[in-house]
Design an enzyme around this catalytic site. Structure first.
Site, mmCIF file in Angstrom:
data_model
loop_
_atom_site.group_PDB
_atom_site.id
_atom_site.type_symbol
_atom_site.label_atom_id
_atom_site.label_comp_id
_atom_site.label_asym_id
_atom_site.label_seq_id
_atom_site.Cartn_x
_atom_site.Cartn_y
_atom_site.Cartn_z
ATOM 1 N N ASP A 89 0.848 -1.198 0.000
ATOM 2 C CA ASP A 89 0.000 0.000 0.000
ATOM 3 C C ASP A 89 0.882 1.246 0.000
ATOM 4 O OD1 ASP A 89 0.976 -0.369 2.571
ATOM 5 O OD2 ASP A 89 -0.986 -0.694 3.485
ATOM 6 N N ASP A 158 -8.161 -1.645 13.871
ATOM 7 C CA ASP A 158 -9.539 -1.803 13.381
ATOM 8 C C ASP A 158 -9.704 -3.021 12.468
ATOM 9 O OD1 ASP A 158 -8.223 -1.017 11.081
ATOM 10 O OD2 ASP A 158 -9.355 0.839 10.792
ATOM 11 N N HIS A 160 -7.837 -3.734 9.776
ATOM 12 C CA HIS A 160 -7.481 -3.579 8.359
ATOM 13 C C HIS A 160 -6.255 -4.414 7.994
ATOM 14 C CE1 HIS A 160 -4.896 0.244 9.322
ATOM 15 N NE2 HIS A 160 -4.099 -0.786 9.179
ATOM 16 N N GLU A 165 -9.739 -0.684 4.915
ATOM 17 C CA GLU A 165 -10.399 -0.337 6.172
ATOM 18 C C GLU A 165 -11.701 -1.132 6.315
ATOM 19 O OE1 GLU A 165 -8.665 1.065 8.244
ATOM 20 O OE2 GLU A 165 -7.980 3.087 7.758
HETATM 21 P P1 PGA Z 1 1.696 -1.299 12.862
HETATM 22 O O1 PGA Z 1 0.661 -1.135 11.670
HETATM 23 O O2 PGA Z 1 2.501 -2.498 12.550
HETATM 24 O O3 PGA Z 1 2.519 -0.053 12.858
HETATM 25 O O4 PGA Z 1 0.874 -1.479 14.107
HETATM 26 C C1 PGA Z 1 -0.034 -2.259 11.236
HETATM 27 C C2 PGA Z 1 -1.012 -1.898 10.124
HETATM 28 O O5 PGA Z 1 -1.580 -0.803 10.153
HETATM 29 O O6 PGA Z 1 -1.212 -2.732 9.235
#
Ligand code: PGA
Length: 282
Positions: A89, A158, A160, A165
């Site tokens: 992404d 959340d 995702h 999302e």
């Molecule tokens: P993080 O992000 O590893 O910094 O917690 C994970 C994500 O948003 O996929």
């Protein structure tokens, strides 16, 4: 521009189920152990398929994976010189050389330490004038490159995956998405202030992600415990995008004790892993 990468195309790679038809949950003591386990799987893949296309993720969670893989490369136990890297992404509007564009982050944290050149990297163009065309071009380029062999995923608080999302279509392709405010707050630590966190992103779709041959999701820390429980023990539902892993023939969820703390079936997952034949790997 997402340039198709050479080689890798063709029918020779099929998903390896090794008898699995459910998400495998592996509970590890801590993030370092999770990183070592996943780096080991990547190294095994690269020994079998030196030009494997590795799908990589950004954020804090995958860092122990990259550290462990770099250590393996430095010790000479695996060779990444033919490996190819695909991005999951990207923020819309950050130039490729912006320090927080995911292309820059991956160059710094993955490609340079592994000694992999940008010619073996593919990712979406977050600054394209026609964002939709850039998304479609990247989705196509992934297929033309032969598909992702192993996709590493983090998970948002959340639920995702990538930047899909909650309420993302489970069959979505690479496209533009709007971040939830929760994700912007979660990611603000990488920027001087939250106003600099873009609202829009390009993400491989859930349908795109599901085409990778092996999905490996790493989650660490208590903040991920609810999302992990929803992912593996909840229904397959767009409200928790990561639950789509339940649809994949070869999906592995690696969690530390804190991220596993809300799993009802934790003991079952532990017993299953301990009694697993060594040859099977993850
Ligand atoms: P993080 O992000 O590893 O910094 O917690 C994970 C994500 O948003 O996929």
């Amino acid at each position: 521009m997402a340039a198709p990468l050479p080689s890798g195309a063709g029918p020779r790679r099929v998903p390896s189920q090794n008898g699995r038809l459910s998400v495998e949950v592996v509970i590890v003591p801590d993030a370092k152990a999770g990183g070592a386990l996943i780096a080991g799987a990547m190294a095994d893949l690269l020994r079998r398929t030196p030009d494997a296309l590795l799908g990589v993720a950004t954020g804090s969670t995958p860092l122990p994976v990259y550290e462990a893989l770099v250590a393996q490369v430095r010790s000479g136990s695996v060779d990444t010189s033919r490996a190819r890297i695909a991005q999951l992404d990207e923020y819309v509007g950050l130039t490729a050389d912006h320090p927080e564009s995911y292309r820059s982050v991956l160059r710094r944290e993955v490609l340079e330490p592994l000694g992999i050149g940008m010619d073996a990297f593919m990712g979406p163009d977050g600054t394209a004038e026609d964002v939709q065309a850039a998304c479609e071009a990247y989705d196509r380029a992934l297929t033309e490159a032969g598909g992702v062999d192993l996709q590493l995923l983090g998970i948002g608080t959340d639920g995702h995956i990538g930047f899909n999302e909650p309420c993302s279509s489970l069959v979505s392709r690479t496209r533009i998405k709007t971040l939830t405010e929760q994700t912007r707050v979660d990611n603000a630590r990488f920027f001087d202030d939250i106003d600099q966190v873009p609202h829009h992103v390009i993400t491989q779709g859930i349908g795109t992600i599901l085409e990778a041959r092996h999905l490996v999701l790493l989650a660490t820390g208590e903040g991920k415990a609810d999302a992990v429980a929803a992912t593996v023990e909840g229904p397959v539902a767009a409200v928790c995008p990561a639950s789509a892993l339940q649809l994949h023939p070869h999906a592995t969820v690696v969690v530390d004790e804190a991220a596993a703390s809300k799993l009802k079936f934790a003991d079952y997952f532990r017993r299953t892993y301990v009694n697993k034949p060594d040859w099977q790997g993850i």
